[in-house]
Scaffold this motif. Structure first.
Motif, PDB file in Angstrom:
ATOM      1  N   TYR A  62     -11.289  -0.568   1.788  1.00  0.00           N
ATOM      2  CA  TYR A  62     -11.434  -2.147   1.343  1.00  0.00           C
ATOM      3  C   TYR A  62     -12.704  -2.564   1.633  1.00  0.00           C
ATOM      4  O   TYR A  62     -13.147  -2.386   2.552  1.00  0.00           O
ATOM      5  CB  TYR A  62     -10.430  -3.094   2.547  1.00  0.00           C
ATOM      6  CG  TYR A  62     -10.411  -4.358   1.997  1.00  0.00           C
ATOM      7  CD1 TYR A  62      -9.215  -4.888   1.208  1.00  0.00           C
ATOM      8  CD2 TYR A  62     -11.221  -5.376   2.509  1.00  0.00           C
ATOM      9  CE1 TYR A  62      -9.319  -6.125   0.968  1.00  0.00           C
ATOM     10  CE2 TYR A  62     -10.985  -6.573   2.417  1.00  0.00           C
ATOM     11  CZ  TYR A  62     -10.261  -6.965   1.597  1.00  0.00           C
ATOM     12  OH  TYR A  62      -9.982  -8.279   1.182  1.00  0.00           O
ATOM     13  N   LEU A  90      -9.847  -3.356  -3.216  1.00  0.00           N
ATOM     14  CA  LEU A  90      -9.073  -2.147  -2.611  1.00  0.00           C
ATOM     15  C   LEU A  90      -9.128  -1.149  -3.492  1.00  0.00           C
ATOM     16  O   LEU A  90      -8.589  -1.326  -4.782  1.00  0.00           O
ATOM     17  CB  LEU A  90      -7.957  -2.934  -2.276  1.00  0.00           C
ATOM     18  CG  LEU A  90      -6.620  -2.003  -1.979  1.00  0.00           C
ATOM     19  CD1 LEU A  90      -6.977  -1.697  -0.420  1.00  0.00           C
ATOM     20  CD2 LEU A  90      -5.268  -2.499  -1.808  1.00  0.00           C
ATOM     21  N   ILE A  94       0.890  -1.245   0.107  1.00  0.00           N
ATOM     22  CA  ILE A  94      -0.159   0.046  -0.070  1.00  0.00           C
ATOM     23  C   ILE A  94       0.844   1.288   0.148  1.00  0.00           C
ATOM     24  O   ILE A  94       0.568   2.326  -0.649  1.00  0.00           O
ATOM     25  CB  ILE A  94      -1.074   0.176   1.258  1.00  0.00           C
ATOM     26  CG1 ILE A  94      -1.982  -1.059   1.117  1.00  0.00           C
ATOM     27  CG2 ILE A  94      -1.591   1.241   1.595  1.00  0.00           C
ATOM     28  CD1 ILE A  94      -2.899  -1.305   2.423  1.00  0.00           C
ATOM     29  N   ILE A 123      -7.845   3.076  -3.886  1.00  0.00           N
ATOM     30  CA  ILE A 123      -6.690   4.146  -3.165  1.00  0.00           C
ATOM     31  C   ILE A 123      -7.020   5.247  -4.115  1.00  0.00           C
ATOM     32  O   ILE A 123      -6.733   5.395  -5.270  1.00  0.00           O
ATOM     33  CB  ILE A 123      -5.214   3.911  -3.510  1.00  0.00           C
ATOM     34  CG1 ILE A 123      -5.104   2.744  -2.481  1.00  0.00           C
ATOM     35  CG2 ILE A 123      -4.323   5.115  -2.957  1.00  0.00           C
ATOM     36  CD1 ILE A 123      -5.036   0.994  -3.431  1.00  0.00           C
ATOM     37  N   ILE A 142      -7.678   5.056   1.756  1.00  0.00           N
ATOM     38  CA  ILE A 142      -7.666   3.669   1.444  1.00  0.00           C
ATOM     39  C   ILE A 142      -8.729   3.140   1.523  1.00  0.00           C
ATOM     40  O   ILE A 142      -9.388   3.006   2.779  1.00  0.00           O
ATOM     41  CB  ILE A 142      -6.352   3.125   1.903  1.00  0.00           C
ATOM     42  CG1 ILE A 142      -4.972   4.008   1.560  1.00  0.00           C
ATOM     43  CG2 ILE A 142      -6.004   1.634   1.717  1.00  0.00           C
ATOM     44  CD1 ILE A 142      -3.978   3.682   2.811  1.00  0.00           C
ATOM     45  N   TYR A 188      -7.665   5.100   6.502  1.00  0.00           N
ATOM     46  CA  TYR A 188      -8.003   3.579   6.281  1.00  0.00           C
ATOM     47  C   TYR A 188      -9.481   3.430   6.486  1.00  0.00           C
ATOM     48  O   TYR A 188      -9.858   3.143   7.706  1.00  0.00           O
ATOM     49  CB  TYR A 188      -6.920   2.784   6.970  1.00  0.00           C
ATOM     50  CG  TYR A 188      -7.268   1.381   6.233  1.00  0.00           C
ATOM     51  CD1 TYR A 188      -6.585   0.885   5.391  1.00  0.00           C
ATOM     52  CD2 TYR A 188      -8.163   0.306   6.959  1.00  0.00           C
ATOM     53  CE1 TYR A 188      -6.494  -0.571   4.828  1.00  0.00           C
ATOM     54  CE2 TYR A 188      -8.395  -0.869   6.300  1.00  0.00           C
ATOM     55  CZ  TYR A 188      -7.511  -1.410   5.292  1.00  0.00           C
ATOM     56  OH  TYR A 188      -7.589  -2.673   4.995  1.00  0.00           O
TER      57      TYR A 188
END
Length: 531
Positions: A59, A69, A26, A71, A57, A202
């Motif tokens: 998920y 995933l 990542i 970004i 980020i 995240y």
């Protein structure tokens, strides 16, 4: 339009065998985002609505097994030439002095994570947005020479890059893995986070970093000496000067997990983080030494060679590391000597204890929506008001100055061993098993003969008061350990939650002998993933 990727299209499939970890993979995407920002800061800040770089980020776990995933950043974005370079192999960026010097990170990390990935990007001032999808298995099987790229109209003031990875080789669903990703990314990008120019999230949680406390001592003349010093030196290799600049210091309290040197390059960590700091035996000795647990620092090696994955320095079999260690042995000698001599009493803030405990219960999804409020009392012990609520981000930060003022403070400074300070009483509200609860938690720190734990059901069905004796004589061998305060508080809260749940589901007020034990086992198993 099409992007020519000859002659190495089949190579993409081999990248899933690289020795990445989820956080280092990542980090390749974060490196690209941050470098795009640093290279174009002045133009971005000319925009009235731009205040900082945001990197998200995300998920997404899906029931069909195709987790995703993603970004996303609001950096400068890419025009066609840079966009092609991002997809193609062996195409280095124009600026090789930045974090993305090899020009390989996006491809290698995306292929390591998944078998299908896409990039969409538009550069500030561009009329176009470009997108392309790389199907790794298709490239491998069909040996395609080109991939399709789509072009869409874009607004001139738009600027972003979105990377989406599907058909994952590596899934990020384990709680411990997620915890480590957030913890280690926070460490890797500590300098960016400190600057407040960059926000990294995240799954919506903003990553934070807290610097350790540096040891200070009072001299005989009353002056305060802070055990921290800046260092700067060079090592020469093949007629090239390799520079080192940073600081070394002594941390209090000591930590086997967090002490050691952090080795940085171009503003991000290469070697370092919890349990990953640089601690050669020649400098730090054995793990039970005070030097091993107290000596730390940050050293910037901006022009030193690194591995392609940027997870280590490329200095093996060159003598470079040996020269590096020799310099540090000389510079750190008084600090290593002092680290062995210091005898200090550990201090723990009650706000830090309750904050860490509730945060870990929440991270493990045992409870939800928690808030914590210190309870201010009159001298007679009567609660007069709640004040200074703090949220989940605040929970893990030690030493809330505002909680040290205008409240009933724990003060056991005349005792030996662990020194506890801060408010003695807290109110925490949270949801447990889909029901709202209020716990009043009181820390007893003065009388080792008081009961270890007492629980009282107050006026409401879901309102309880817990009194926890942090100095109980039974725990004498452990109570001088700062970390034990958190462990014991977690154990007590788990026990109380288990008892409360067992009572709720009881038909006649009776509890099966194994009921509390089984519920505690489940809660402690969830919590163990967060430690």
């Amino acid at each position: 339009m099409r992007i020519n990727i000859r002659p190495t299209s089949a190579v993409y499939a081999t990248y899933k065998r690289l020795s990445y970890q989820p956080w280092t993979a990542i980090a390749e995407f974060v490196d690209n985002s941050t470098q795009s920002y640093f290279d174009n800061k002045s133009e971005l800040f000319n925009l009235s609505d731009f205040s900082k770089l945001n990197i998200d980020i995300s998920y997404e776990s899906n029931s069909d097994g195709n987790d995703i995933l993603t970004i996303t950043d609001n950096a400068y974005g890419m025009e066609w030439e840079d966009f092609q370079r991002a997809i193609m192999l062996d195409k280095v960026p124009q600026n090789t002095d930045g974090r993305n010097e090899f020009g390989m990170g996006l491809k290698t990390a995306a292929c390591w994570f998944g078998r299908k990935w896409s990039v969409s990007s538009t550069q500030l001032g561009s009329e176009f947005m470009y997108s392309a999808t790389v199907d790794v298995e298709s490239l491998k099987n069909n040996k395609d020479d080109e991939i399709d790229a789509d072009i869409h109209e874009a607004e001139l003031l738009e600027h972003y890059t979105i990377i989406k990875i599907e058909c994952l080789n590596k899934k990020l669903t384990a709680s411990r893995t997620i915890w480590k990703i957030k913890e280690l990314l926070s460490n890797i990008y500590r300098q960016d986070i400190r600057s407040e120019e960059v926000t990294i999230r995240y799954n919506g949680t903003e990553l934070t970093y807290t610097d350790p406390i540096i040891y200070e001592e009072k001299n005989t003349d009353g002056s305060i000496e802070r055990w921290e010093k800046n260092v700067e030196f060079s090592v020469y290799y093949e007629e090239k000067e390799l520079k080192v600049k940073g600081f070394i210091a002594i941390r209090i309290p000591g930590s086997v997990k967090d002490a050691g040197f952090t080795l940085m390059r171009r503003g991000r960590v290469i070697v370092g983080g919890p349990e990953k700091n640089y601690r050669p035996n020649e400098l730090f000795g054995d793990s039970n030494s005070n030097t091993y647990q107290r000596l730390f620092g940050e050293l910037h090696l901006d022009n030193w060679p690194v591995t392609q994955a940027k997870d280590g320095f490329d200095w093996h079999d060159s003598g470079l590391e040996e020269q590096f260690i020799e310099k540090l042995i000389e510079l750190s000698k008084p600090y290593r000597s002092k680290a062995e001599q210091i005898r200090v009493r550990q201090r723990v803030e009650t706000s830090d204890v309750i904050g860490k405990v509730v945060n870990q219960f929440q991270q493990a999804d045992v409870i939800q929506g928690a808030t914590i409020i210190p309870v201010v009392k009159e001298p007679n012990g009567q609660a007069i008001r709640d004040e200074n609520p703090f949220n989940e981000t605040d929970m893990v930060e030690a030493g809330h100055e505002e909680l040290k003022q205008d409240s009933k403070l724990v003060d056991n400074s005349t005792e030996t061993g662990l020194l506890m300070s801060g408010p003695s009483d807290y109110k925490t509200n949270f949801k447990y098993m889909d029901m709202e609860y209020t716990f009043f938690v009181e820390f007893e720190t003065l009388d080792p003969r008081s009961p270890w734990i007492s629980l009282v059901n107050l006026e409401g069905d879901n309102i309880f008061k817990i009194k926890l004796n942090m100095k109980h004589s039974f725990f004498k061998p452990f109570i001088d350990n700062k970390e034990f305060s958190v462990i014991m508080t977690k154990l007590v809260i788990a026990m109380v939650l288990s008892e409360v749940e067992a009572l709720k589901i009881s038909f006649d007020g009776r509890i099966e002998a194994s009921s509390i034990r089984n519920k505690m086992n489940r809660i402690l198993a969830d919590l163990s993933l967060q430690t």
